[in-house]
Design a protein around this motif. Structure first.
Motif, PDB file in Angstrom:
ATOM      1  N   ARG A  39       0.794  -1.224   0.000  1.00 37.21           N
ATOM      2  CA  ARG A  39       0.000   0.000   0.000  1.00 37.21           C
ATOM      3  C   ARG A  39       0.829   1.277   0.000  1.00 37.21           C
ATOM      4  O   ARG A  39       0.370   2.313  -0.472  1.00 37.21           O
ATOM      5  CB  ARG A  39      -0.961   0.002   1.193  1.00 37.21           C
ATOM      6  CG  ARG A  39      -0.313  -0.142   2.557  1.00 37.21           C
ATOM      7  CD  ARG A  39      -1.385  -0.170   3.642  1.00 37.21           C
ATOM      8  NE  ARG A  39      -0.848  -0.401   4.967  1.00 37.21           N
ATOM      9  CZ  ARG A  39      -0.752  -1.605   5.520  1.00 37.21           C
ATOM     10  NH1 ARG A  39      -1.159  -2.665   4.841  1.00 37.21           N
ATOM     11  NH2 ARG A  39      -0.271  -1.755   6.734  1.00 37.21           N
ATOM     12  N   THR A  40       2.045   1.239   0.521  1.00 40.20           N
ATOM     13  CA  THR A  40       2.863   2.447   0.516  1.00 40.20           C
ATOM     14  C   THR A  40       3.270   2.815  -0.906  1.00 40.20           C
ATOM     15  O   THR A  40       3.262   3.997  -1.278  1.00 40.20           O
ATOM     16  CB  THR A  40       4.110   2.258   1.382  1.00 40.20           C
ATOM     17  OG1 THR A  40       3.725   1.781   2.666  1.00 40.20           O
ATOM     18  CG2 THR A  40       4.874   3.557   1.543  1.00 40.20           C
ATOM     19  N   GLN A  41       3.622   1.823  -1.716  1.00 41.13           N
ATOM     20  CA  GLN A  41       3.977   2.107  -3.094  1.00 41.13           C
ATOM     21  C   GLN A  41       2.757   2.588  -3.881  1.00 41.13           C
ATOM     22  O   GLN A  41       2.860   3.469  -4.733  1.00 41.13           O
ATOM     23  CB  GLN A  41       4.571   0.875  -3.759  1.00 41.13           C
ATOM     24  CG  GLN A  41       5.159   1.162  -5.121  1.00 41.13           C
ATOM     25  CD  GLN A  41       5.858  -0.038  -5.719  1.00 41.13           C
ATOM     26  OE1 GLN A  41       5.726  -1.155  -5.230  1.00 41.13           O
ATOM     27  NE2 GLN A  41       6.600   0.169  -6.798  1.00 41.13           N
ATOM     28  N   ILE A  42       1.591   2.027  -3.588  1.00 43.98           N
ATOM     29  CA  ILE A  42       0.364   2.475  -4.239  1.00 43.98           C
ATOM     30  C   ILE A  42       0.089   3.939  -3.890  1.00 43.98           C
ATOM     31  O   ILE A  42      -0.249   4.748  -4.757  1.00 43.98           O
ATOM     32  CB  ILE A  42      -0.822   1.587  -3.820  1.00 43.98           C
ATOM     33  CG1 ILE A  42      -0.642   0.171  -4.382  1.00 43.98           C
ATOM     34  CG2 ILE A  42      -2.143   2.176  -4.302  1.00 43.98           C
ATOM     35  CD1 ILE A  42      -1.681  -0.822  -3.873  1.00 43.98           C
ATOM     36  N   ALA A  43       0.250   4.282  -2.606  1.00 47.15           N
ATOM     37  CA  ALA A  43       0.047   5.668  -2.182  1.00 47.15           C
ATOM     38  C   ALA A  43       1.039   6.601  -2.865  1.00 47.15           C
ATOM     39  O   ALA A  43       0.693   7.726  -3.259  1.00 47.15           O
ATOM     40  CB  ALA A  43       0.174   5.764  -0.662  1.00 47.15           C
ATOM     41  N   GLY A  76      13.166   1.562   1.887  1.00 49.22           N
ATOM     42  CA  GLY A  76      12.173   1.223   0.883  1.00 49.22           C
ATOM     43  C   GLY A  76      10.948   0.703   1.569  1.00 49.22           C
ATOM     44  O   GLY A  76       9.993   1.403   1.826  1.00 49.22           O
ATOM     45  N   GLY A  77      10.991  -0.537   1.929  1.00 47.74           N
ATOM     46  CA  GLY A  77       9.873  -1.084   2.673  1.00 47.74           C
ATOM     47  C   GLY A  77       9.434  -2.428   2.171  1.00 47.74           C
ATOM     48  O   GLY A  77       9.110  -2.593   0.994  1.00 47.74           O
ATOM     49  N   LEU A  78       9.459  -3.413   3.029  1.00 47.94           N
ATOM     50  CA  LEU A  78       8.931  -4.715   2.675  1.00 47.94           C
ATOM     51  C   LEU A  78       7.424  -4.710   2.802  1.00 47.94           C
ATOM     52  O   LEU A  78       6.844  -3.900   3.510  1.00 47.94           O
ATOM     53  CB  LEU A  78       9.528  -5.790   3.590  1.00 47.94           C
ATOM     54  CG  LEU A  78      11.056  -5.910   3.545  1.00 47.94           C
ATOM     55  CD1 LEU A  78      11.513  -6.942   4.568  1.00 47.94           C
ATOM     56  CD2 LEU A  78      11.530  -6.305   2.162  1.00 47.94           C
ATOM     57  N   SER A 189       7.475   7.273   3.075  1.00 47.55           N
ATOM     58  CA  SER A 189       8.046   6.256   3.954  1.00 47.55           C
ATOM     59  C   SER A 189       6.914   5.566   4.692  1.00 47.55           C
ATOM     60  O   SER A 189       5.740   5.921   4.534  1.00 47.55           O
ATOM     61  CB  SER A 189       9.048   6.870   4.941  1.00 47.55           C
ATOM     62  OG  SER A 189      10.182   7.365   4.264  1.00 47.55           O
ATOM     63  N   GLN A 190       7.262   4.605   5.504  1.00 46.15           N
ATOM     64  CA  GLN A 190       6.209   3.794   6.100  1.00 46.15           C
ATOM     65  C   GLN A 190       6.612   3.244   7.467  1.00 46.15           C
ATOM     66  O   GLN A 190       7.775   3.041   7.748  1.00 46.15           O
ATOM     67  CB  GLN A 190       5.894   2.624   5.179  1.00 46.15           C
ATOM     68  CG  GLN A 190       7.108   1.707   5.001  1.00 46.15           C
ATOM     69  CD  GLN A 190       6.879   0.604   4.006  1.00 46.15           C
ATOM     70  OE1 GLN A 190       5.792   0.458   3.482  1.00 46.15           O
ATOM     71  NE2 GLN A 190       7.892  -0.183   3.741  1.00 46.15           N
ATOM     72  N   LEU A 191       5.610   3.033   8.288  1.00 49.65           N
ATOM     73  CA  LEU A 191       5.732   2.231   9.502  1.00 49.65           C
ATOM     74  C   LEU A 191       4.568   1.243   9.433  1.00 49.65           C
ATOM     75  O   LEU A 191       3.471   1.541   9.898  1.00 49.65           O
ATOM     76  CB  LEU A 191       5.641   3.106  10.760  1.00 49.65           C
ATOM     77  CG  LEU A 191       6.855   3.973  11.075  1.00 49.65           C
ATOM     78  CD1 LEU A 191       6.558   4.865  12.274  1.00 49.65           C
ATOM     79  CD2 LEU A 191       8.077   3.121  11.357  1.00 49.65           C
TER      80      LEU A 191
END
Length: 208
Positions: A39-43, A76-78, A189-191
């Protein structure tokens, strides 16, 4: 809670993104690829699309080769299920060693871990080549540049919590140097999990 409280975050406020949406048909993204995006990449792609729509007047007549793109991202983010997959063996080992499970009898003790593992694996996706694409912000910005036909220089910067500011600064440098006529700059970025949120709380790196 206090910063030292076990398994707790001291944050009182959050801007939570419950569900990110993107018009995959409009951007000609294959269904399987869309399914594998987290969802972070989609956002990120949705925000990019909105920014380009808003900037149409400024970009009119500008060659695509003169449009740059800078992404500021803390890593990046898994995908959210990646940590579950990587810890699956440990979780199953702990479950089989549970004293409570042993009291249920040999038949149940053998079947329950198998059922749990089967159910969890059915609900999370397997590892594919798209996992690499999902995991690195440098690949995100490259994919977005290709998707939106931005042919100028594109790069990702990791400056920790200052990544968005670093992206804007880098964009300004590109404009001053004459490398580009238009530069799209932003941060993402993401948590994704409670584990990440609590870990950064222990570090003292989050706003209250």
């Amino acid at each position: 809670p206090e910063r030292g409280a076990a398994d707790r975050s001291y944050c009182r406020y959050a801007a939570l993104l419950e569900h990110a949406e993107l018009d995959f048909r409009r951007h000609k993204i294959p269904p399987k690829l869309a399914l594998d995006m987290h969802r972070t990449q989609i956002a990120f792609l949705d925000a990019t699309s909105q920014a380009l729509d808003d900037a149409q007047a400024s970009m009119k007549g500008v060659p695509r080769e003169r449009i740059g793109f800078v992404l500021g991202s803390l890593g990046g983010g898994l995908r959210p299920d990646t940590r579950v997959r990587t810890r699956m063996l440990d979780m199953m080992r702990a479950l089989r060693a549970s004293p409570t499970l042993a009291t249920l009898g040999p038949a149940h003790a053998a079947r329950i871990p198998e059922d749990v593992e089967r159910q969890v694996c059915a609900e999370i996706s397997g590892i594919t080549e798209d996992e690499a694409i999902a995991s690195f912000s440098s690949v995100w910005v490259g994919r977005a540049a290709k998707l939106f036909n931005l042919r100028g220089p594109h790069t990702a910067l990791d400056a920790g919590y200052a990544s968005s500011l670093a992206a804007i600064q880098a964009a300004c440098h590109q404009l001053r140097a004459g490398d580009c006529d238009v530069v799209l700059a932003g941060g993402c970025s993401q948590l994704l999990t409670p584990h990440d949120l609590i870990a950064f709380s222990k570090l003292g790196g989050l706003s209250p």
